[in-house]
Design a protein around this motif. Structure first.
Motif, PDB file in Angstrom:
ATOM      1  N   ASP A   5       0.836  -1.211   0.000  1.00 11.40           N
ATOM      2  CA  ASP A   5       0.000   0.000   0.000  1.00 11.40           C
ATOM      3  C   ASP A   5       0.867   1.255   0.000  1.00 11.40           C
ATOM      4  O   ASP A   5       0.541   2.252  -0.665  1.00 11.40           O
ATOM      5  CB  ASP A   5      -0.921   0.011   1.227  1.00 11.40           C
ATOM      6  N   ASN A   6       1.963   1.213   0.743  1.00 13.54           N
ATOM      7  CA  ASN A   6       2.867   2.364   0.775  1.00 13.54           C
ATOM      8  C   ASN A   6       3.463   2.635  -0.607  1.00 13.54           C
ATOM      9  O   ASN A   6       3.575   3.792  -1.040  1.00 13.54           O
ATOM     10  CB  ASN A   6       3.995   2.122   1.784  1.00 13.54           C
ATOM     11  N   ILE A   7       3.818   1.574  -1.313  1.00 18.51           N
ATOM     12  CA  ILE A   7       4.379   1.731  -2.664  1.00 18.51           C
ATOM     13  C   ILE A   7       3.322   2.304  -3.608  1.00 18.51           C
ATOM     14  O   ILE A   7       3.627   3.195  -4.425  1.00 18.51           O
ATOM     15  CB  ILE A   7       4.919   0.383  -3.181  1.00 18.51           C
ATOM     16  N   ARG A   8       2.095   1.789  -3.505  1.00 20.78           N
ATOM     17  CA  ARG A   8       1.026   2.302  -4.374  1.00 20.78           C
ATOM     18  C   ARG A   8       0.809   3.804  -4.135  1.00 20.78           C
ATOM     19  O   ARG A   8       0.643   4.583  -5.080  1.00 20.78           O
ATOM     20  CB  ARG A   8      -0.273   1.533  -4.117  1.00 20.78           C
ATOM     21  N   THR A   9       0.814   4.193  -2.889  1.00 18.35           N
ATOM     22  CA  THR A   9       0.625   5.616  -2.573  1.00 18.35           C
ATOM     23  C   THR A   9       1.787   6.450  -3.094  1.00 18.35           C
ATOM     24  O   THR A   9       1.588   7.540  -3.663  1.00 18.35           O
ATOM     25  CB  THR A   9       0.474   5.792  -1.052  1.00 18.35           C
ATOM     26  N   ALA A  21      -4.100  15.201  -3.938  1.00 22.49           N
ATOM     27  CA  ALA A  21      -4.673  14.577  -5.131  1.00 22.49           C
ATOM     28  C   ALA A  21      -4.473  13.061  -5.098  1.00 22.49           C
ATOM     29  O   ALA A  21      -5.379  12.291  -5.452  1.00 22.49           O
ATOM     30  CB  ALA A  21      -4.044  15.173  -6.384  1.00 22.49           C
ATOM     31  N   ALA A  22      -3.275  12.626  -4.660  1.00 27.74           N
ATOM     32  CA  ALA A  22      -3.014  11.190  -4.563  1.00 27.74           C
ATOM     33  C   ALA A  22      -3.922  10.549  -3.518  1.00 27.74           C
ATOM     34  O   ALA A  22      -4.415   9.435  -3.702  1.00 27.74           O
ATOM     35  CB  ALA A  22      -1.553  10.952  -4.223  1.00 27.74           C
ATOM     36  N   ALA A  23      -4.150  11.268  -2.409  1.00 30.30           N
ATOM     37  CA  ALA A  23      -5.023  10.739  -1.361  1.00 30.30           C
ATOM     38  C   ALA A  23      -6.446  10.568  -1.883  1.00 30.30           C
ATOM     39  O   ALA A  23      -7.094   9.540  -1.637  1.00 30.30           O
ATOM     40  CB  ALA A  23      -5.002  11.674  -0.153  1.00 30.30           C
ATOM     41  N   SER A  34       0.338  10.834   3.697  1.00 35.06           N
ATOM     42  CA  SER A  34       1.608  11.349   4.200  1.00 35.06           C
ATOM     43  C   SER A  34       2.293  10.336   5.109  1.00 35.06           C
ATOM     44  O   SER A  34       3.506  10.137   5.047  1.00 35.06           O
ATOM     45  CB  SER A  34       1.369  12.655   4.957  1.00 35.06           C
ATOM     46  N   ALA A  35       1.488   9.653   5.941  1.00 39.10           N
ATOM     47  CA  ALA A  35       2.059   8.654   6.839  1.00 39.10           C
ATOM     48  C   ALA A  35       2.650   7.484   6.062  1.00 39.10           C
ATOM     49  O   ALA A  35       3.700   6.943   6.433  1.00 39.10           O
ATOM     50  CB  ALA A  35       0.976   8.162   7.801  1.00 39.10           C
ATOM     51  N   ARG A  36       1.987   7.101   4.965  1.00 37.63           N
ATOM     52  CA  ARG A  36       2.516   6.005   4.158  1.00 37.63           C
ATOM     53  C   ARG A  36       3.857   6.374   3.529  1.00 37.63           C
ATOM     54  O   ARG A  36       4.788   5.549   3.484  1.00 37.63           O
ATOM     55  CB  ARG A  36       1.512   5.621   3.072  1.00 37.63           C
ATOM     56  N   ILE A  37       3.973   7.594   3.033  1.00 34.52           N
ATOM     57  CA  ILE A  37       5.239   8.033   2.448  1.00 34.52           C
ATOM     58  C   ILE A  37       6.313   8.069   3.518  1.00 34.52           C
ATOM     59  O   ILE A  37       7.458   7.643   3.287  1.00 34.52           O
ATOM     60  CB  ILE A  37       5.080   9.421   1.778  1.00 34.52           C
ATOM     61  N   SER A  38       5.979   8.540   4.696  1.00 37.86           N
ATOM     62  CA  SER A  38       6.957   8.607   5.791  1.00 37.86           C
ATOM     63  C   SER A  38       7.418   7.200   6.185  1.00 37.86           C
ATOM     64  O   SER A  38       8.608   6.978   6.452  1.00 37.86           O
ATOM     65  CB  SER A  38       6.339   9.311   6.998  1.00 37.86           C
ATOM     66  N   GLN A  39       6.492   6.253   6.233  1.00 39.05           N
ATOM     67  CA  GLN A  39       6.862   4.870   6.557  1.00 39.05           C
ATOM     68  C   GLN A  39       7.801   4.298   5.499  1.00 39.05           C
ATOM     69  O   GLN A  39       8.768   3.604   5.819  1.00 39.05           O
ATOM     70  CB  GLN A  39       5.616   3.997   6.653  1.00 39.05           C
ATOM     71  N   GLU A  41       9.805   5.954   3.488  1.00 41.96           N
ATOM     72  CA  GLU A  41      11.107   6.618   3.611  1.00 41.96           C
ATOM     73  C   GLU A  41      11.892   6.050   4.786  1.00 41.96           C
ATOM     74  O   GLU A  41      13.113   5.845   4.685  1.00 41.96           O
ATOM     75  CB  GLU A  41      10.894   8.123   3.785  1.00 41.96           C
ATOM     76  N   ALA A  42      11.203   5.781   5.898  1.00 37.65           N
ATOM     77  CA  ALA A  42      11.894   5.218   7.059  1.00 37.65           C
ATOM     78  C   ALA A  42      12.415   3.818   6.744  1.00 37.65           C
ATOM     79  O   ALA A  42      13.524   3.435   7.156  1.00 37.65           O
ATOM     80  CB  ALA A  42      10.942   5.173   8.251  1.00 37.65           C
ATOM     81  N   HIS A  43      11.620   3.035   5.986  1.00 37.85           N
ATOM     82  CA  HIS A  43      12.049   1.686   5.622  1.00 37.85           C
ATOM     83  C   HIS A  43      13.269   1.724   4.704  1.00 37.85           C
ATOM     84  O   HIS A  43      14.202   0.921   4.861  1.00 37.85           O
ATOM     85  CB  HIS A  43      10.895   0.960   4.929  1.00 37.85           C
ATOM     86  N   LEU A  44      13.246   2.645   3.728  1.00 42.10           N
ATOM     87  CA  LEU A  44      14.339   2.733   2.753  1.00 42.10           C
ATOM     88  C   LEU A  44      15.544   3.499   3.287  1.00 42.10           C
ATOM     89  O   LEU A  44      16.666   3.370   2.761  1.00 42.10           O
ATOM     90  CB  LEU A  44      13.831   3.385   1.465  1.00 42.10           C
ATOM     91  N   GLY A  45      15.320   4.336   4.284  1.00 43.90           N
ATOM     92  CA  GLY A  45      16.411   5.139   4.849  1.00 43.90           C
ATOM     93  C   GLY A  45      16.800   6.308   3.971  1.00 43.90           C
ATOM     94  O   GLY A  45      17.936   6.814   4.075  1.00 43.90           O
ATOM     95  N   VAL A  46      15.894   6.759   3.115  1.00 45.20           N
ATOM     96  CA  VAL A  46      16.160   7.915   2.242  1.00 45.20           C
ATOM     97  C   VAL A  46      14.911   8.787   2.186  1.00 45.20           C
ATOM     98  O   VAL A  46      13.811   8.336   2.527  1.00 45.20           O
ATOM     99  CB  VAL A  46      16.546   7.476   0.806  1.00 45.20           C
ATOM    100  N   ARG A  47      15.100  10.022   1.744  1.00 44.75           N
ATOM    101  CA  ARG A  47      13.954  10.898   1.519  1.00 44.75           C
ATOM    102  C   ARG A  47      13.549  10.775   0.050  1.00 44.75           C
ATOM    103  O   ARG A  47      14.373  10.905  -0.851  1.00 44.75           O
ATOM    104  CB  ARG A  47      14.314  12.348   1.861  1.00 44.75           C
TER     105      ARG A  47
END
Length: 306
Positions: A5-9, A21-23, A34-39, A41-47
């Motif tokens: 789901d995070n990737i889809r978002t 618009a994406a939401a 926004s929370a999905r993108i933050s998760q 980024e935290a998983h990948l360790g990059v912004r």
């Protein structure tokens, strides 16, 4: 929230360039997006995005990840489409087992109709009156009469089948017409037994005013094929215990007559076994529903009045 789901978002935010618009596109709130993108980024360790109150732009890492993310979603879509196609258009080989009488009269005649509806499924029908090991013998479905020995499998009950004791008019004329189970034992009637290697000593389980009772029976002939017993009964060789659906045509024609009417056999369960799987193979599920519907209709038509 799932990683997928995070990737889809992420992909929708990248495509639309706007979190809100994406939401809306995914029918979630901007806060969830926004929370999905933050998760992620935290998983990948990059912004993945540079975000301000007024703008949003993908970082270099975001642009690199976007290509791979699209590939992941495409692969998932293809896999889901493949499953959907198999569900709607099942394919492959289906291994089905049944007792001889059940298979010949209630299942085999309907296999061609199933094959027309599902042309990509090959049905391998194995008929035997012996007990079969569903798992060890690679079977998908096993129809049976009686009680299964393996309780680890799933059971789908179809019906309680009425059974009778029957003989030819010629046999009755020569040996008498037994009315009760005790008549069989006392007159030492020749009983035609279904028996196979490993079977226990045979008794007939009959209904009496005092409840079901077992009667010891003896006979000169035994077979592991129920249809052989029917042929012997038709020839006047003795008394057979048969499900009504297997001999209804002979009862209607008078070639066989019911005996021991005061103590008829206890009905026998007809059911099917299938493996205990959370997600059953679509072709197995479809064949089971198809066969059971036609078996129930045939049994309803074939049961003679009591």
């Amino acid at each position: 929230m799932s990683y997928l789901d995070n990737i889809r978002t992420f992909v929708r935010v990248y495509d639309l360039g706007n979190m809100s618009a994406a939401a809306r596109d995914q029918r979630i709130s901007p806060a969830v997006a926004s929370a999905r993108i933050s998760q992620l980024e935290a998983h990948l360790g990059v912004r993945l995005f540079q975000r301000t109150t007024r703008s949003l732009a993908a970082t270099e890492q975001g642009r690199i990840f976007y290509d791979g993310a699209c590939g992941i979603l495409e692969a998932v879509a293809l896999a889901e489409a493949g499953i959907g196609d198999v569900t709607e258009n099942p394919r492959g080989t289906l291994h089905v087992a049944a007792p001889l009488g059940v298979g010949r009269r209630l299942i085999a005649p309907n296999v061609p109709e199933f094959a027309i509806s599902y042309p990509l499924v090959d049905v391998r029908l194995r008929l035997s009156d012996r007990a079969l090991d569903l798992t060890a013998e690679g079977l998908d479905i096993a129809f049976f009469l009686g009680l299964p020995a393996d309780s680890t499998l799933r059971i789908r009950k179809i019906a309680d089948c009425r059974r009778i004791l029957c003989a030819s008019p010629d046999y009755v004329e020569r040996h008498g017409h037994p009315e009760r189970g005790s008549d069989i034992e006392r007159a030492k009637h020749n009983c035609l037994n279904l028996r196979f290697p490993g079977a226990k000593e045979f008794q007939w389980h009959l209904q009496t005013p005092d409840g079901p009772q077992r009667f010891d029976v003896r006979g000169r002939y035994e077979s592991d094929d129920g249809d052989v017993l029917t042929d012997w009964a038709l020839s006047g060789a003795g008394i057979a215990m048969k499900p009504v659906f297997e001999i209804s045509e002979h009862l209607r024609s008078g070639a066989l007559v019911e005996v021991v009417q005061e103590n008829p056999p206890v009905p026998i369960q007809m059911a099917c076994l299938y493996t205990h799987r959370r997600h059953q193979d679509p072709k197995a599920r479809l064949f089971m529903e198809f066969a059971i519907a036609r078996m129930e209709a045939a049994l309803a038509d074939d049961q003679l009045p009591r």
